[in-house]
Design an enzyme around this catalytic site. Structure first.
Site, PDB file in Angstrom:
ATOM      1  N   CYS A  32      -2.106  -1.839  -2.882  1.00  0.00           N
ATOM      2  CA  CYS A  32      -2.093  -0.807  -1.847  1.00  0.00           C
ATOM      3  C   CYS A  32      -2.804  -1.274  -0.591  1.00  0.00           C
ATOM      4  O   CYS A  32      -2.883  -0.566   0.401  1.00  0.00           O
ATOM      5  CB  CYS A  32      -2.666   0.500  -2.351  1.00  0.00           C
ATOM      6  SG  CYS A  32      -4.372   0.392  -2.822  1.00  0.00           S
ATOM      7  N   CYS A  80     -10.517   4.828   3.855  1.00  0.00           N
ATOM      8  CA  CYS A  80     -11.276   3.572   3.806  1.00  0.00           C
ATOM      9  C   CYS A  80     -12.750   3.839   3.488  1.00  0.00           C
ATOM     10  O   CYS A  80     -13.415   3.018   2.850  1.00  0.00           O
ATOM     11  CB  CYS A  80     -11.194   2.826   5.136  1.00  0.00           C
ATOM     12  SG  CYS A  80      -9.525   2.369   5.600  1.00  0.00           S
TER      13      CYS A  80
END
Lengths: 132, 400
Positions: free
Chosen positions: A38, A112
């Site tokens: 990913c 993130c």
């Protein structure tokens, strides 16, 4: 001519000159999170010591990241925020604290900072489990 | 702070050539008329439109009435697929209303339009258009035989792009066109990336419909075309004032179309020499990078690709961070992969070529253009070497 970046000054600062990069050989805890499929992968190494008050402290920290600019910036910010700090304090850190430090994080990149927090948790878990 | 600012993303869009801008300027103010008006202002605009259409049609070896202007390649592609599907659908009881074939590396505006057609529209409940997606080989090229095999009784349209926008591979559209003609199936090609770079003759190439765009060839944004071979039925999407032979109602964007025509003229005159120059620079980039950076790979076909396209990937490096670091050094390249897209998915084109997601995440696209100098390319090569090496120092997966 001045370069324009899609990210905030803060993100670019940490992304272009990340701190605490690299491998730690004698680490006490290692958190490996993410998945190359990913896109983003973060490995976080911590060295734990005891300070003069007898409190457990993150003496040193290093990271390695494969990922986008924001993932790298997050990794660097996290290491700077926890280095030298008591373990208890590091454990209270939230992903909001990271985002605050980075300024304008685009909505798409919020994940993130979750990755960074996961790495920290994993590293501390790893340390705790070894202790037992 | 970086002083240089180097644009190497010409596949994304190009600057308007100064000669194009000059040709356009009068049509914003002095000659601003609406070409549908009957007075002298309108006639002036209409003449400009007709002249532009003639120039562009001639460059395709088409008849002017076969070229209609639209606002974007996306619009042209939507019109081609939806317009043909709706005009050629079979409404008889039972059976399929129609079957469309596309390739796995088409631009999103083809893929999404095909998916939309497959979902429902304008058909009785329970009936929908059928879509077949033909694969590409590992170099990103469609095998015409796969198209041939995919054609069925109910196939109405095949749409395969001329050159791919990400990896620049040139598709065998002559062969595919021939097959479609033999099988009496319509053939559309999206030539947004190739028009102005590769000569196109719609008659020789058996093309029934073709999309091209102005802003990919030093013309302005907001003008594109759809070539529709004379006699082919197509349903309009936009209804209203019946501009563009009734196929695209909207006030005609004369300045942009005048610019588009000028851009076509310039490309025709200068392309051959210019593209040879770009191909040399392209080959220099590829050769230097593959030679000096370990575990770097070219995506797409080494020979059968656009003269301005380099798509390259690096093990243990993520494409977006590479592009962002290059931007910091003043170099604009693009990453079609991963993080740039809202879905954070790696490029469907690279996956279609058989790359693993983690490989596709490591790609960047460098596209050269008319204003690229050799010293820009040298600076790019130097910068990529440095940035890849720096990012690999951060990466957990880099082992020397």
């Amino acid at each position: 001519m001045k370069q324009k970046d899609i990210y905030s000054k803060e993100i670019m600062k940490y992304f272009l000159k990340p701190k605490n990069v690299g491998v730690m050989k004698n680490y006490d805890g290692l958190g490996k999170v993410g998945n190359p499929v990913c896109g983003d992968v973060l490995w976080l190494y911590i060295k734990v010591g005891v300070d003069k008050n007898g409190e457990k402290t993150i003496k040193d920290v290093k990271f390695q990241t494969l990922g986008c600019a924001v993932a790298i910036a997050n990794s660097s910010v996290l290491t700077e925020m926890i280095k030298g700090k008591p373990l208890k304090q590091a454990m209270k850190l939230t992903q909001k604290d990271l985002i605050k430090k980075l300024g304008n994080v685009p909505p798409l990149k919020i994940h993130c900072s979750f990755l960074a927090m996961d790495a920290l948790k994993e590293a501390i878990n790893d340390y705790e489990s070894k202790k037992k | 702070m970086a002083k240089k600012k180097i644009y190497l993303d010409y596949a994304s869009t190009t600057p308007v050539d100064s000669r194009v801008l000059e040709a356009m300027l009068p049509y914003f103010s002095d000659k601003f008329g609406n070409c549908a008006s009957l007075h002298s202002f309108g006639v002036e605009a209409l003449e400009a439109l007709k002249q532009s259409r003639r120039i562009i049609a001639k460059s395709l070896n088409a008849n002017p009435k076969e070229v209609i202007f639209t606002g974007s390649a996306t619009e042209s592609n939507n019109l081609a697929l939806k317009g043909v599907a709706l005009a050629h659908r079979s409404l008889g009881e039972g059976g399929s209303p129609g079957h469309i074939i596309i390739s796995s590396i088409e631009h999103a505006c083809i893929i999404e339009t095909a998916k939309w057609l497959a979902k429902n529209p304008c058909l009785p409940a329970g009936r929908s258009f059928k879509i077949t997606i033909v694969p590409v080989d590992k170099n990103g090229i469609v095998n015409p035989n796969d198209v041939k095999k995919a054609i069925r009784k109910d196939t109405i349209l095949v749409s395969v792009m001329h050159a791919n926008n990400e990896i620049g591979t040139i598709q065998p559209i002559v062969e595919i066109g021939k097959i479609c003609r033999q099988k009496k199936v319509l053939f559309h090609t999206d030539a947004a990336q190739s028009f102005g770079k590769i000569p196109i003759d719609v008659k020789k190439m058996n093309i029934d419909l073709l999309t091209a765009s102005s802003h990919k060839m030093y013309g302005p944004k907001g003008a594109a075309l759809l070539y529709i071979k004379d006699g082919i039925k197509i349903e309009p999407i936009l209804h209203g004032g019946e501009q563009e032979f009734g196929l695209r109602s909207s006030t005609v964007n004369i300045p942009a179309i005048v610019g588009f025509a000028k851009a076509v003229e310039i490309c025709q005159k200068e392309s051959k020499k210019e593209l040879d120059r770009q191909a040399k620079l392209r080959d220099k980039i590829v050769k230097e990078i593959l030679k000096t950076i370990p575990r770097s790979y070219l995506n797409g076909d080494a020979k059968n690709r656009l003269s301005n396209n380099v798509n390259i990937r690096f093990d243990a490096v993520e494409g977006e961070s590479l592009a962002a670091r290059l931007n910091g050094l003043g170099i604009a390249v693009s990453t079609a992969s991963a993080c740039a897209s809202p879905k954070l998915q790696p490029s469907h084109v690279l996956l279609a070529c058989g790359l693993k997601p983690e490989q596709a995440h490591g790609a960047i696209r460098i596209t050269l253009g008319r204003f690229t100098k050799e010293k820009d390319v040298d600076y790019l090569i130097k910068s990529i070497k440095k940035v890849v090496s720096d990012l690999r120092k951060i990466s957990p997966f880099w082992k020397k």
